[in-house]
Write an enzyme that holds these catalytic residues in place. Structure first.
Site, PDB file in Angstrom:
ATOM      1  N   LEU A 125      40.167  56.935  15.251  1.00 16.07           N
ATOM      2  CA  LEU A 125      39.039  56.679  14.351  1.00 16.07           C
ATOM      3  C   LEU A 125      39.359  55.544  13.367  1.00 16.07           C
ATOM      4  O   LEU A 125      38.721  55.401  12.342  1.00 16.07           O
ATOM      5  CB  LEU A 125      38.650  57.956  13.603  1.00 16.07           C
ATOM      6  CG  LEU A 125      38.191  59.117  14.493  1.00 16.07           C
ATOM      7  CD1 LEU A 125      37.956  60.381  13.668  1.00 16.07           C
ATOM      8  CD2 LEU A 125      36.919  58.756  15.264  1.00 16.07           C
ATOM      9  N   ASP A 172      37.381  47.264  14.984  1.00 13.89           N
ATOM     10  CA  ASP A 172      37.667  48.269  13.955  1.00 13.89           C
ATOM     11  C   ASP A 172      37.620  47.650  12.560  1.00 13.89           C
ATOM     12  O   ASP A 172      37.056  48.228  11.627  1.00 13.89           O
ATOM     13  CB  ASP A 172      39.056  48.892  14.199  1.00 13.89           C
ATOM     14  CG  ASP A 172      39.218  49.390  15.626  1.00 13.89           C
ATOM     15  OD1 ASP A 172      38.194  49.551  16.322  1.00 13.89           O
ATOM     16  OD2 ASP A 172      40.366  49.599  16.059  1.00 13.89           O
ATOM     17  N   TYR A 221      46.904  49.576  26.954  1.00 16.79           N
ATOM     18  CA  TYR A 221      45.905  48.694  26.319  1.00 16.79           C
ATOM     19  C   TYR A 221      46.233  47.234  26.634  1.00 16.79           C
ATOM     20  O   TYR A 221      45.365  46.464  27.058  1.00 16.79           O
ATOM     21  CB  TYR A 221      45.929  48.953  24.814  1.00 16.79           C
ATOM     22  CG  TYR A 221      44.888  48.215  24.012  1.00 16.79           C
ATOM     23  CD1 TYR A 221      43.620  48.750  23.829  1.00 16.79           C
ATOM     24  CD2 TYR A 221      45.168  46.991  23.421  1.00 16.79           C
ATOM     25  CE1 TYR A 221      42.656  48.085  23.079  1.00 16.79           C
ATOM     26  CE2 TYR A 221      44.218  46.311  22.670  1.00 16.79           C
ATOM     27  CZ  TYR A 221      42.970  46.867  22.498  1.00 16.79           C
ATOM     28  OH  TYR A 221      42.020  46.202  21.743  1.00 16.79           O
TER      29      TYR A 221
HETATM   30  C1  GLA Z   1      40.986  50.070  19.973  1.00 14.10           C
HETATM   31  C2  GLA Z   1      41.091  48.644  19.421  1.00 14.10           C
HETATM   32  C3  GLA Z   1      39.709  47.989  19.367  1.00 14.10           C
HETATM   33  C4  GLA Z   1      39.006  48.088  20.709  1.00 14.10           C
HETATM   34  C5  GLA Z   1      39.040  49.524  21.227  1.00 14.10           C
HETATM   35  C6  GLA Z   1      38.467  49.639  22.599  1.00 14.10           C
HETATM   36  O1  GLA Z   1      40.271  50.857  19.080  1.00 14.10           O
HETATM   37  O2  GLA Z   1      41.649  48.659  18.127  1.00 14.10           O
HETATM   38  O3  GLA Z   1      39.835  46.646  18.952  1.00 14.10           O
HETATM   39  O4  GLA Z   1      39.568  47.191  21.623  1.00 14.10           O
HETATM   40  O5  GLA Z   1      40.358  50.038  21.242  1.00 14.10           O
HETATM   41  O6  GLA Z   1      37.111  49.351  22.601  1.00 14.10           O
END
Ligand code: GLA
Length: 389
Positions: A125, A172, A221
């Protein structure tokens, strides 16, 4: 006690007076548009009603001192001699923001204060973005520069990506900086333009924390990012934002199967995210819910970032008649899902889905109804909100 009450109370004890200002920067939940931000695409998050708070006062020297109530820790650093990151302590996020601001030519003054928050750490979050934007806001309060939400989001991201070496897109930090109360924000991650949109009437946003965390999120990621970049390179475009589904469908067979699936997710997710805006403007909760369900399927099958726990909680949610749609939110692999639910049934939904998921998986979930809140703000005690010191 709320984090706001906690930072105020401790500030008084520590510094013997009321804070000169209190800053707040929220966490976020993303409604739709996942793994699109680092492909220059579209995202549709909202700032939630959980945040990082700092109560502070200026200092006459170049020192920053912060007491973290959640970490039970007291740290200081000198703006003229920033200590390099040390295994990513909480203070390194604040030092990173100072570094990124100074690199950007901002002249910073010192401050001291107390930090606390209620964005659960590591749940997806964006507690990190909340901390980064609260730190940026604290520097803004005591220094002499203008607040530009998109610029401050880039500062927060630079702190995380470059100072701490943790890869993220811009979503974010953008939503924590630019969130609008009562609205979700469609963000174009290339231009950083953001457009608020109302949530459909009589709906609630429910966060469904699976209670699971996965340690390897970072490497998976980064792998997804490399795969997306490989697909964009293949098509000779700057980013997957630059190709539409029809063109992609004609040329998809040129790509290796895994890369093809990754690209298909991103390209279709961008389209869904734009369609979500139309659904929101039309107040069409059903259409928005369908798009969220399709997003989860794509994340699960094509992008492969779901997990058994996320699938289980999303299935439990979608089985409730009061649920328009649910999907994983954030990077995936664990953490949280998000659901769009009929408002009058939200409490019942929380109870049933919590119980159903717990008995299906043995995990302990946390479900809560959230509200769209404003992005980073300053409260000055006894003065109107957002006044400068
Ligand atoms: C994480 C990253 C974001 C985005 C999401 C996937 O939260 O911090 O920048 O890439 O994953 O949408």
């Amino acid at each position: 006690m709320t984090p706001l009450e906690k930072v105020q109370a401790r500030f008084r004890i520590e510094f013997g007076e009321a804070p000169a200002a209190i800053v707040r920067a929220p966490g976020r939940v993303n409604l739709i548009g996942e793994h699109t931000d680092y492909n220059d695409g579209f995202v549709f998050p909202l700032a939630i009603d959980r945040a990082a708070w700092i109560a502070l006062r200026p200092r006459a020297d170049s020192c920053v001192r912060v007491i973290s109530l959640d970490m039970d820790d007291d740290q200081s650093f000198n703006l003229n001699d920033l200590p390099r990151p040390d295994a990513t302590r909480w203070i390194d996020y604040i030092i990173g923001v100072a570094w990124a601001l100074q690199r950007g030519g901002y002249r910073l003054a010192g401050w001291e204060g107390v930090l606390a928050g209620d964005v659960p750490i590591g749940s997806g979050l964006s507690s990190s973005a909340a901390l980064e934007l609260a730190a940026a806001r604290a520097f803004y309060c005591v220094s002499d520069f203008d607040w530009d939400a998109a610029q401050m989001a880039q500062i927060g991201r630079a702190a995380e990506n470059e100072w701490l070496g943790i890869q993220t897109g811009i979503m974010d930090q953008m939503i924590s900086a630019a969130g609008v109360a009562g609205r979700a924000l469609l963000i174009d991650c290339r231009s950083l333009e953001s457009t608020p949109a109302p949530l459909p009437a009589d709906t609630s946003i429910v966060i469904l924390d699976t209670g699971t965390r996965r340690g390897l999120v970072g490497s998976a990621y980064n792998e997804r990012r490399r795969q997306c970049e490989a697909a964009a390179r293949h098509f000779g475009i700057a980013a997957l934002r630059d190709i539409d589904l029809a063109t992609f469908a004609n040329r998809a067979s040129e790509l290796a199967p895994v890369i093809r699936r990754r690209a298909r997710h991103v390209i279709s997710e961008n389209e869904r995210t734009l369609q979500a805006r139309a659904a929101m403007l039309a107040g069409d909760a059903e259409a928005l819910g369908e798009l969220m369900i399709a997003s989860h399927t794509s994340l699960r099958d094509d992008f492969e970032v779901s997990s058994p726990a996320l699938d289980a909680i999303v299935n439990c949610a979608n089985a409730e008649p009061s649920c328009y749609g649910a999907r994983l939110t954030g990077a995936g692999f664990g953490g949280c899902a998000v659901a769009l639910v009929r408002r009058d049934a939200a409490e019942d939904f929380v109870r049933k889905v919590g119980a159903g998921y717990a008995s299906a998986t043995g995990n302990t979930p946390a479900l809560y109804v959230t509200r769209a809140s404003a992005g980073a703000t300053t409260m000055q005690l006894g003065a109107p909100e957002n006044t400068r010191l």
